[in-house]
Write an enzyme that holds these catalytic residues in place. Sequence first.
Site, PDB file in Angstrom:
ATOM      1  N   PRO A  10       0.917  -1.361   0.171  1.00 46.35           N
ATOM      2  CA  PRO A  10       0.196  -0.105  -0.046  1.00 46.35           C
ATOM      3  C   PRO A  10       0.553   0.544  -0.114  1.00 46.35           C
ATOM      4  O   PRO A  10       1.574   1.394   0.459  1.00 46.35           O
ATOM      5  CB  PRO A  10      -0.786   0.150   1.230  1.00 46.35           C
ATOM      6  CG  PRO A  10      -0.891  -1.109   1.849  1.00 46.35           C
ATOM      7  CD  PRO A  10       0.558  -2.151   1.287  1.00 46.35           C
ATOM      8  N   ASN A  11       0.380   2.020  -0.804  1.00 43.33           N
ATOM      9  CA  ASN A  11       0.893   3.892  -0.942  1.00 43.33           C
ATOM     10  C   ASN A  11       2.252   3.614  -1.896  1.00 43.33           C
ATOM     11  O   ASN A  11       3.359   4.611  -1.957  1.00 43.33           O
ATOM     12  CB  ASN A  11       0.810   4.568   0.922  1.00 43.33           C
ATOM     13  CG  ASN A  11      -0.345   4.416   1.109  1.00 43.33           C
ATOM     14  OD1 ASN A  11      -0.960   4.586   0.703  1.00 43.33           O
ATOM     15  ND2 ASN A  11      -0.329   3.840   2.386  1.00 43.33           N
ATOM     16  N   ARG A  18       5.030  10.658  -2.471  1.00 41.78           N
ATOM     17  CA  ARG A  18       5.081  10.443  -1.166  1.00 41.78           C
ATOM     18  C   ARG A  18       6.330  10.849  -0.272  1.00 41.78           C
ATOM     19  O   ARG A  18       7.489  10.518  -0.404  1.00 41.78           O
ATOM     20  CB  ARG A  18       4.339   8.703  -1.731  1.00 41.78           C
ATOM     21  CG  ARG A  18       4.517   8.535   0.238  1.00 41.78           C
ATOM     22  CD  ARG A  18       3.864   7.153   0.268  1.00 41.78           C
ATOM     23  NE  ARG A  18       3.961   6.754   1.502  1.00 41.78           N
ATOM     24  CZ  ARG A  18       4.025   5.272   1.973  1.00 41.78           C
ATOM     25  NH1 ARG A  18       4.332   4.841   1.467  1.00 41.78           N
ATOM     26  NH2 ARG A  18       3.758   5.072   3.361  1.00 41.78           N
ATOM     27  N   TYR A  23      10.430   9.420   1.636  1.00 39.28           N
ATOM     28  CA  TYR A  23      11.138   7.860   1.272  1.00 39.28           C
ATOM     29  C   TYR A  23      11.969   8.079  -0.141  1.00 39.28           C
ATOM     30  O   TYR A  23      11.976   7.201  -1.397  1.00 39.28           O
ATOM     31  CB  TYR A  23       9.428   7.444   0.262  1.00 39.28           C
ATOM     32  CG  TYR A  23       8.762   7.199   1.748  1.00 39.28           C
ATOM     33  CD1 TYR A  23       9.358   5.791   2.731  1.00 39.28           C
ATOM     34  CD2 TYR A  23       7.865   7.607   2.247  1.00 39.28           C
ATOM     35  CE1 TYR A  23       8.852   5.543   3.770  1.00 39.28           C
ATOM     36  CE2 TYR A  23       6.767   7.298   3.702  1.00 39.28           C
ATOM     37  CZ  TYR A  23       7.145   6.226   4.418  1.00 39.28           C
ATOM     38  OH  TYR A  23       6.648   5.516   5.224  1.00 39.28           O
ATOM     39  N   ASN A  74       8.018  -5.425  -0.795  1.00 42.64           N
ATOM     40  CA  ASN A  74       7.967  -4.276   0.672  1.00 42.64           C
ATOM     41  C   ASN A  74       7.029  -4.050   0.779  1.00 42.64           C
ATOM     42  O   ASN A  74       5.772  -3.793  -0.006  1.00 42.64           O
ATOM     43  CB  ASN A  74       8.585  -2.728  -0.309  1.00 42.64           C
ATOM     44  CG  ASN A  74       8.345  -1.699   0.515  1.00 42.64           C
ATOM     45  OD1 ASN A  74       7.980  -1.430   1.916  1.00 42.64           O
ATOM     46  ND2 ASN A  74       9.070  -0.545   1.028  1.00 42.64           N
ATOM     47  N   ALA A  77       3.070  -0.506   5.318  1.00 46.51           N
ATOM     48  CA  ALA A  77       2.161  -0.832   6.239  1.00 46.51           C
ATOM     49  C   ALA A  77       1.868  -1.888   6.953  1.00 46.51           C
ATOM     50  O   ALA A  77       1.696  -2.848   8.147  1.00 46.51           O
ATOM     51  CB  ALA A  77       1.080   0.294   6.304  1.00 46.51           C
ATOM     52  N   GLU A  98      13.124  -9.181   2.470  1.00 45.65           N
ATOM     53  CA  GLU A  98      11.967  -7.637   2.714  1.00 45.65           C
ATOM     54  C   GLU A  98      12.468  -6.392   2.543  1.00 45.65           C
ATOM     55  O   GLU A  98      14.111  -6.401   2.877  1.00 45.65           O
ATOM     56  CB  GLU A  98      11.364  -8.041   4.014  1.00 45.65           C
ATOM     57  CG  GLU A  98      10.906  -7.169   4.420  1.00 45.65           C
ATOM     58  CD  GLU A  98       9.867  -6.609   5.746  1.00 45.65           C
ATOM     59  OE1 GLU A  98      10.340  -8.560   6.466  1.00 45.65           O
ATOM     60  OE2 GLU A  98       9.754  -5.987   6.437  1.00 45.65           O
ATOM     61  N   HIS A 100      12.588  -2.154   3.250  1.00 42.37           N
ATOM     62  CA  HIS A 100      12.000  -0.542   3.383  1.00 42.37           C
ATOM     63  C   HIS A 100      12.653   0.459   2.897  1.00 42.37           C
ATOM     64  O   HIS A 100      14.207   0.339   3.366  1.00 42.37           O
ATOM     65  CB  HIS A 100      12.040  -0.706   5.244  1.00 42.37           C
ATOM     66  CG  HIS A 100      10.842  -1.802   5.542  1.00 42.37           C
ATOM     67  ND1 HIS A 100       9.499  -1.632   5.324  1.00 42.37           N
ATOM     68  CD2 HIS A 100      10.916  -3.274   5.366  1.00 42.37           C
ATOM     69  CE1 HIS A 100       8.474  -2.847   6.054  1.00 42.37           C
ATOM     70  NE2 HIS A 100       9.317  -3.689   5.904  1.00 42.37           N
ATOM     71  N   ARG A 107      12.223   5.327  13.797  1.00 43.64           N
ATOM     72  CA  ARG A 107      10.473   6.311  12.673  1.00 43.64           C
ATOM     73  C   ARG A 107       9.269   5.367  14.564  1.00 43.64           C
ATOM     74  O   ARG A 107      10.431   5.261  15.553  1.00 43.64           O
ATOM     75  CB  ARG A 107       9.898   5.991  11.971  1.00 43.64           C
ATOM     76  CG  ARG A 107      10.840   6.171  10.701  1.00 43.64           C
ATOM     77  CD  ARG A 107      10.693   6.068   9.674  1.00 43.64           C
ATOM     78  NE  ARG A 107       9.446   6.760   9.426  1.00 43.64           N
ATOM     79  CZ  ARG A 107       8.309   6.601   8.217  1.00 43.64           C
ATOM     80  NH1 ARG A 107       8.507   5.610   7.825  1.00 43.64           N
ATOM     81  NH2 ARG A 107       7.386   7.324   8.005  1.00 43.64           N
TER      82      ARG A 107
HETATM   83  C1  DQA Z   1       7.721   1.067   4.466  1.00 41.00           C
HETATM   84  C2  DQA Z   1       8.112   1.641   5.877  1.00 41.00           C
HETATM   85  C3  DQA Z   1       6.814   1.079   6.559  1.00 41.00           C
HETATM   86  O1  DQA Z   1       6.333   1.482   7.864  1.00 41.00           O
HETATM   87  C4  DQA Z   1       5.352   2.233   5.857  1.00 41.00           C
HETATM   88  O2  DQA Z   1       4.179   1.939   5.978  1.00 41.00           O
HETATM   89  C5  DQA Z   1       5.718   2.061   4.464  1.00 41.00           C
HETATM   90  C6  DQA Z   1       6.729   2.515   3.514  1.00 41.00           C
HETATM   91  C7  DQA Z   1       9.759   1.751   3.806  1.00 41.00           C
HETATM   92  O3  DQA Z   1       9.495   1.128   2.618  1.00 41.00           O
HETATM   93  O4  DQA Z   1      10.286   2.931   4.571  1.00 41.00           O
HETATM   94  O5  DQA Z   1       4.541   2.108   3.711  1.00 41.00           O
HETATM   95  O6  DQA Z   1       7.644  -0.086   4.031  1.00 41.00           O
END
Ligand code: DQA
Length: 162
Positions: A10-11, A18, A23, A74, A77, A98, A100, A107
């Site tokens: 998501p996102n 964003r 990011y 990735n 959340a 994985e 991030h 954070r």
């Molecule tokens: C993320 C870190 C997550 O906590 C966050 O919700 C994201 C992006 C990252 O790539 O840093 O959506 O996965």
Amino acid sequence: MSVVLLLNGPNLGILGRREPEIYGTDTLADIEAAVAEEVSGRGWEVLSLQHDSEGDLVGAIHRHGPGTVGAIVNPGALMIAGWSLRDALASYAPPWVEVHLSNVWAREQFRHESVIAPLASGVVVGLGAFGYRLAAQALLHLTATAPRSPQRLNGEVGGVRP
Ligand code: DQA
């Protein structure tokens, strides 16, 4: 043709615009191109899928996972409580990493645990878009070397996971 799965949650489809201070400014298309560049030497292709909902990610793993050589994930959340994503990845046999972009441990507290991390071959955190390149390199490495069995440490499975 061998295919590596690039899975973003998501996102992450709006990367570039964003919260760029967290990011970075690379878009998902930039990341796809970077991963494709890393794995091209091995003759691999990248299948990139991004979904905002967990069910769609689970479906993507079921549909596209079989036969792929590995994955970069990735979860966004969904790292926090994506239990059905976790279970889908549990039945995904090839190595996966994985990623991030941000340093989640620097954070908010709710980002400090990932329900999928214990199943990953490894985790790359906090290195921005470059982390995806590192994950791709890790997959090349893991699939080039003979898999080693996990070690048992104090009853827990630890060590190197193929
Ligand atoms: C993320 C870190 C997550 O906590 C966050 O919700 C994201 C992006 C990252 O790539 O840093 O959506 O996965």
